[in-house]
Design a protein around this motif. Structure first.
Motif, short mmCIF file in Angstrom:
data_model
loop_
_atom_site.label_atom_id
_atom_site.label_comp_id
_atom_site.label_asym_id
_atom_site.label_seq_id
_atom_site.Cartn_x
_atom_site.Cartn_y
_atom_site.Cartn_z
N PRO A 92 0.79 -1.22 0.00
CA PRO A 92 0.00 0.00 0.00
C PRO A 92 0.83 1.29 0.00
CG PRO A 92 0.09 -0.88 2.21
CD PRO A 92 0.78 -1.88 1.31
N HIS A 93 2.12 1.17 0.24
CA HIS A 93 2.95 2.37 0.45
C HIS A 93 2.95 3.36 -0.73
CE1 HIS A 93 4.26 1.20 4.40
NE2 HIS A 93 4.42 -0.03 3.94
N PRO A 94 3.05 2.91 -1.99
CA PRO A 94 3.01 3.90 -3.08
C PRO A 94 1.67 4.66 -3.13
CG PRO A 94 3.89 1.82 -3.88
CD PRO A 94 3.38 1.56 -2.50
N ILE A 95 0.59 3.98 -2.88
CA ILE A 95 -0.73 4.63 -2.90
C ILE A 95 -0.86 5.58 -1.72
CG2 ILE A 95 -3.23 4.24 -2.79
CD1 ILE A 95 -2.52 1.43 -4.13
N ILE A 96 -0.44 5.13 -0.56
CA ILE A 96 -0.47 5.98 0.64
C ILE A 96 0.39 7.22 0.41
CG2 ILE A 96 0.19 6.11 3.08
CD1 ILE A 96 -2.35 4.47 2.62
N GLN A 97 1.53 7.06 -0.22
CA GLN A 97 2.41 8.20 -0.50
C GLN A 97 1.72 9.21 -1.42
OE1 GLN A 97 5.48 8.73 0.92
NE2 GLN A 97 5.19 10.75 0.03
N LYS A 98 1.00 8.73 -2.44
CA LYS A 98 0.27 9.64 -3.33
C LYS A 98 -0.80 10.40 -2.55
CE LYS A 98 0.81 6.88 -7.51
NZ LYS A 98 0.13 6.03 -8.49
N ILE A 99 -1.49 9.70 -1.67
CA ILE A 99 -2.53 10.34 -0.86
C ILE A 99 -1.91 11.38 0.05
CG2 ILE A 99 -4.21 9.94 1.00
CD1 ILE A 99 -4.80 7.21 -0.42
N GLU A 100 -0.82 11.02 0.72
CA GLU A 100 -0.14 11.98 1.60
C GLU A 100 0.31 13.22 0.83
OE1 GLU A 100 2.98 9.70 3.47
OE2 GLU A 100 1.65 9.08 5.10
N ASN A 101 0.79 13.04 -0.39
CA ASN A 101 1.23 14.17 -1.20
C ASN A 101 0.07 15.08 -1.57
OD1 ASN A 101 3.89 13.32 -1.12
ND2 ASN A 101 3.78 12.29 -3.09
N LYS A 102 -1.10 14.52 -1.82
CA LYS A 102 -2.27 15.32 -2.19
C LYS A 102 -2.88 16.05 -1.00
CE LYS A 102 -3.82 12.70 -6.19
NZ LYS A 102 -3.70 13.71 -7.21
N PHE A 103 -2.75 15.49 0.19
CA PHE A 103 -3.45 16.03 1.36
C PHE A 103 -2.55 16.85 2.28
CE2 PHE A 103 -6.35 12.94 -0.16
CZ PHE A 103 -7.60 13.36 0.24
N GLY A 104 -1.29 16.91 2.02
CA GLY A 104 -0.39 17.65 2.89
C GLY A 104 0.08 16.80 4.06
N LYS A 105 1.09 17.28 4.73
CA LYS A 105 1.77 16.49 5.76
C LYS A 105 0.84 16.09 6.91
CE LYS A 105 5.87 16.54 8.69
NZ LYS A 105 6.36 15.23 8.38
N THR A 106 0.18 17.02 7.53
CA THR A 106 -0.62 16.72 8.73
C THR A 106 -1.79 15.81 8.41
OG1 THR A 106 0.02 18.84 9.69
CG2 THR A 106 -1.88 17.73 10.65
N LYS A 107 -2.61 16.21 7.47
CA LYS A 107 -3.79 15.43 7.12
C LYS A 107 -3.39 14.10 6.48
CE LYS A 107 -7.40 17.75 5.85
NZ LYS A 107 -8.41 18.51 5.10
#
Length: 86
Positions: free
Chosen positions: A52-67
């Protein structure tokens, strides 16, 4: 088990995602809910059974660090919690 999970994921709505976020102190806009719904419905097998890490990374990039970190942490908490059922 995949069939059950797929049926469950297919029934999840953006409103379900927004409500789940609120229950976990993650305040999402409707656009953010749509983004999460897209990733969930199109990548659920990879998220649950693969890497799941590549997908999670994409989500983190779209939502910013905190969220993004809150969403990521919540994902891994629940994945760990339900691992015996997967």
């Amino acid at each position: 088990m995949r069939f059950i999970i797929k049926n469950y994921v297919d029934k999840i709505t953006v409103q379900d995602i927004l409500n789940f976020g609120l229950e976990n102190d993650i305040f999402l806009s409707e656009d953010e809910g749509n983004i999460l719904e897209f990733y969930l419905k199109n990548n659920w097998e990879e998220l649950v059974y693969g890497n799941p890490h590549p997908i999670i990374q994409k989500i983190e990039n779209k939502f910013g660090k905190t969220k993004g970190e809150k969403i990521s942490n919540l994902f891994f908490i629940y994945k760990e919690k339900y691992k015996d059922y997967l």
